[in-house]
Motif scaffolding. Structure first.
Motif, PDB file in Angstrom:
ATOM      1  N   LYS A 231     -11.993 -10.631  -2.357  1.00  0.00           N
ATOM      2  CA  LYS A 231     -10.978 -10.478  -3.404  1.00  0.00           C
ATOM      3  C   LYS A 231     -11.630 -10.521  -4.783  1.00  0.00           C
ATOM      4  CE  LYS A 231      -6.567 -12.289  -5.092  1.00  0.00           C
ATOM      5  NZ  LYS A 231      -5.504 -13.310  -4.928  1.00  0.00           N
TER       6      LYS A 231
ATOM      7  N   TYR B  67      -9.418  -5.443   1.661  1.00  0.00           N
ATOM      8  CA  TYR B  67      -9.430  -5.529   0.193  1.00  0.00           C
ATOM      9  C   TYR B  67      -9.790  -4.193  -0.448  1.00  0.00           C
ATOM     10  CZ  TYR B  67      -8.511 -10.503   0.207  1.00  0.00           C
ATOM     11  OH  TYR B  67      -7.898 -11.728   0.368  1.00  0.00           O
TER      12      TYR B  67
ATOM     13  N   ASP C  78      -9.322 -15.003   6.814  1.00  0.00           N
ATOM     14  CA  ASP C  78      -9.474 -15.629   5.497  1.00  0.00           C
ATOM     15  C   ASP C  78      -9.385 -17.154   5.598  1.00  0.00           C
ATOM     16  OD1 ASP C  78     -10.005 -15.347   2.827  1.00  0.00           O
ATOM     17  OD2 ASP C  78      -7.912 -15.186   2.239  1.00  0.00           O
TER      18      ASP C  78
ATOM     19  N   GLN D  11      -6.654  -2.422  -1.070  1.00  0.00           N
ATOM     20  CA  GLN D  11      -5.825  -2.938  -2.157  1.00  0.00           C
ATOM     21  C   GLN D  11      -6.185  -2.328  -3.507  1.00  0.00           C
ATOM     22  OE1 GLN D  11      -3.216  -5.062  -1.222  1.00  0.00           O
ATOM     23  NE2 GLN D  11      -4.097  -4.328   0.710  1.00  0.00           N
TER      24      GLN D  11
END
Length: 389
Positions: free
Chosen positions: A135, A95, A302, A98
């Motif tokens: 996230k 993450y 996840d 990202q």
């Protein structure tokens, strides 16, 4: 993560230098909260991450046990393997990676990207991905970074373009205060790319400088390596300048040695800490050797993470219902307490001068008593006269 004891060694060297020359100006970085509160050894980082993971797993197991007591038919299974510390780190790194594409989408400056990644890594020093999904933390950290580095955007616009209608502004703002608490409300950061920029400018002033084309090429590669370093815990172990020197060493060690010699000769600079520079290089090489985390592996972690949750946070479970009932009871007690305080306040306002006093009988003075006695005597005298007549 290498570089054990590097921080302590650096601090000792700095204190010795300050003692020898009290007139030497102190670097701005050494007065920062990042220097004072956000530097650790590799062992300390591992202990913190392991402690956060262990605590989250223990809380979830205890929650499952209580769920079984409340609802023996519960489908929750303790046979699910919880995410390990390494798997947590892999998920966090994914993450973190990202953040850059999102920054490119909004055309945010690099300082926003670096700050957001710093925030996210600091949050997980005391938290597990079991407690806070990466996230959510990633999006809120990035939104918070836009404000702290003066590149503001509304939460509604941010959510609209990032989530494509699937993420609400409320979900981003919901944990903003929680993240700020975990950051100790210390929002200023010192990213390594700014240190690299300073070294690049310095190199252009050396007497035996390389051509501008060579320097530009070296600096472009250094910037890429610094971006890779953000996917490691380097900034929590080493200073920004040490990370920048490590990246220059990987690109062109000869040029770096020339630069260090020039700084020592012309400005009396100290020799860089070789262990720290080498530690930065090792961290970057280790990350690069892994070749990045595949999306399938992330999805597997996840998926298990979603199954490994505290039942009090899962709708429909007995623990969730119990928690809701407790919350409603606490809310009722708070409202009742506030109502009682309001009533007491109103009563005190009405009786500010105390309760009404009862009517008092009129007191008689000595003069009044004498007048009454004279009137009685006159009445008695008149009665006697009437009787005599």
């Amino acid at each position: 993560m290498n570089g054990d004891g590097v921080i302590e060694e650096n601090v000792a060297q700095q204190e010795t230098h300050d003692t020898q020359n009290t007139h030497t100006p102190q670097a701005i970085y050494h007065d920062s909260s990042q220097y004072r509160h956000w530097r650790f050894s590799a062992e300390e980082l591992h202990e913190k991450r392991a402690a956060a993971n262990g605590k989250a797993v223990a809380v979830t197991r205890a929650g499952w046990d209580e769920e079984k007591e409340l609802n023996p038919e519960s489908s929750l299974s303790t046979s699910i393997t919880p995410p390990s510390v390494q798997e947590e780190d892999d998920l966090i790194v994914y993450y973190l990676s990202q953040i850059r594409p999102i920054c490119n989408l909004f055309q945010f400056p690099e300082n926003v990207e670096a700050t957001a990644m710093t925030y996210m890594k600091r949050v997980y020093l005391a938290n597990s991905v079991v407690d806070l999904h990466p996230k959510r933390v990633m999006l809120t950290s990035l939104f918070l970074a836009t404000k702290t580095v003066n590149t503001p955007i509304s939460a509604a616009d941010f959510a609209k373009y990032v989530g494509k209608g699937k993420i609400s502004a409320e979900s981003i703002l919901d944990i903003e205060f929680l993240i700020s608490q975990n950051l100790r409300f210390e929002f200023a950061t010192h990213p390594a790319h700014r240190a690299a920029w300073g070294i690049y400018l310095d190199m252009q002033t050396m007497a035996s400088r390389q051509s501008q084309q060579v320097l530009d090429g070296v600096y472009a590669e250094v910037r890429q390596l610094i971006r890779v370093s953000r996917l490691t815990y380097a900034e929590l172990i080493y200073s920004p300048s040490q990370i920048a020197l490590g990246c220059f060493s990987m690109v062109n060690k000869g040029l770096l040695d020339e630069y260090v010699g020039w700084k020592k000769t012309e400005f009396g600079a100290e020799e860089p800490n070789a262990n720290a520079v080498e530690g930065v290089v090792n961290l970057i090489n280790i990350h690069k050797s892994r070749g990045g985390l595949k999306k399938e592996a992330v999805q597997d972690i996840d998926k298990r993470l979603k199954l490994w949750q505290d039942p009090s946070k899962v709708e429909g479970t007995a623990m969730y219902k119990k928690k809701q009932e407790q919350a409603e009871q606490e809310d009722y007690e708070k409202r009742a307490k506030r109502q009682l305080e309001v009533e007491r306040s109103n009563y005190d306002g009405e009786s500010v001068f105390g309760e009404a006093l009862p009517a008092l009988k009129r007191s008689r003075t000595n003069e009044g008593v004498e007048e009454e006695q004279e009137q009685e005597q006159e009445q008695n005298g008149s009665q006697q006269v009437k009787q005599e007549i």
